[in-house]
Design an enzyme around this catalytic site. Sequence first.
Site, PDB file in Angstrom:
ATOM      1  N   CYS A 131      41.555  40.595  43.124  1.00 19.50           N
ATOM      2  CA  CYS A 131      41.694  41.792  42.128  1.00 19.50           C
ATOM      3  C   CYS A 131      42.153  43.058  42.572  1.00 19.50           C
ATOM      4  CB  CYS A 131      40.335  41.644  41.503  1.00 19.50           C
ATOM      5  SG  CYS A 131      40.329  42.778  40.117  1.00 19.50           S
ATOM      6  N   CYS A 134      40.163  45.906  40.926  1.00 18.98           N
ATOM      7  CA  CYS A 134      38.559  45.820  41.269  1.00 18.98           C
ATOM      8  C   CYS A 134      38.471  46.546  42.528  1.00 18.98           C
ATOM      9  CB  CYS A 134      37.871  44.420  41.355  1.00 18.98           C
ATOM     10  SG  CYS A 134      38.442  43.323  40.054  1.00 18.98           S
ATOM     11  N   ASP A 135      39.277  45.976  43.613  1.00 16.64           N
ATOM     12  CA  ASP A 135      39.095  46.355  44.785  1.00 16.64           C
ATOM     13  C   ASP A 135      40.085  47.516  45.624  1.00 16.64           C
ATOM     14  OD1 ASP A 135      37.005  44.681  44.838  1.00 16.64           O
ATOM     15  OD2 ASP A 135      38.303  43.023  45.415  1.00 16.64           O
TER      16      ASP A 135
END
Length: 309
Positions: A131, A134-135
């Site tokens: 992701c 997300c990261d």
Amino acid sequence: MEKVVIMGSGCAGLTAALYSARANLKPLVLTGRQPGGLLTTTSVVENYPGFPEGIDGNELMTRLQKQAERFGARVHFGEVESVRLSKDSLLLTVDGGPMETETLIIASGASHKHLGIESEALLENQGVTYCATCDGALPIFRDKPLVVVGGGDSACEEALYLTRFGSVVYLVHRRDQLRASRIMADRVFAHQKIKPIWDSVVTEVLDVKQNKVTGVRLLNVNTNATSVIDCSGVFVAIGHIPNTQLFKGMLEMDEHGYIVPKHGTATNVPGVFVAGDCADRVYRQAVTAAGTGCAAAIEAERYLAARKE
Ligand code: NAP
């Protein structure tokens, strides 16, 4: 006994909740481990109707939840651990406790597919991720070469997003043509920071010994040549598998594990309906998930009304 339990809180689940709440059925939504579903891991959703400028995935799901709650839907953080579904009763175990419901709408979505190599698993969260939204902003990825694996819309989206952080983004695809939609492919090809690597698969993520990502070993599937490229992050975006394992042997599924609806959104067990990505191998769009969520709620409502009579 619950009237309507909805398993999953993505686009399909929350739209089903909105419709069954408006039908006064006080649905109970069990969010699963990823409240809001896969869309919460997307940055901007540009193809959901009604948002000409696009909308942040998280915001869309938060709004949808609020809309369902406004009409009486109950959204609980909880996970269905096991099910016993028969024509006489629908029994669930939710976070260790029993639950019985008259109807069940399965909207459990799909999860990220993994490459399936040992080094990938060993370096997950140490530079291997599924992701970018997300990261991607983590310091370990800043101004470093990054690798995205895959050739679909997700891979393109991840690659484009990562151009904000990485020094260069290698897009490693196992064929010489992207599967992605034309608009996404064009954006990828137009971006100077994205370098496609064709006909190649990742055979190893380096370096397990250092417990961090330092590169990937690639195999060219046409020439059998191997190579190593240095990178600090590997973003795997090779598709999804449906979250349907709980229903194996109870509900009809295709060979990939997608639930096969009988007609509309009904399944082979009376009172059990299905919506969204866990039953859709073809379209897998937020708007189609929302559409089937709506249909499942209407069908559940009709089923309950017929049962009463
Ligand atoms: P996808 O369309 O199934 O693409 C998966 C990609 O990964 C394919 O290119 C596939 O290669 C490759 N792949 C699969 N297994 C692999 C493996 N073991 N090793 C290496 N490569 C592998 O999945 P997706 O990109 O996640 O998209 C899913 C759905 O969501 C699609 O309908 C897509 O349109 C939609 N979506 C839309 C947007 C958007 O519109 N902005 C964004 C994200 C997703 P092959 O091509 O060779 O099969």
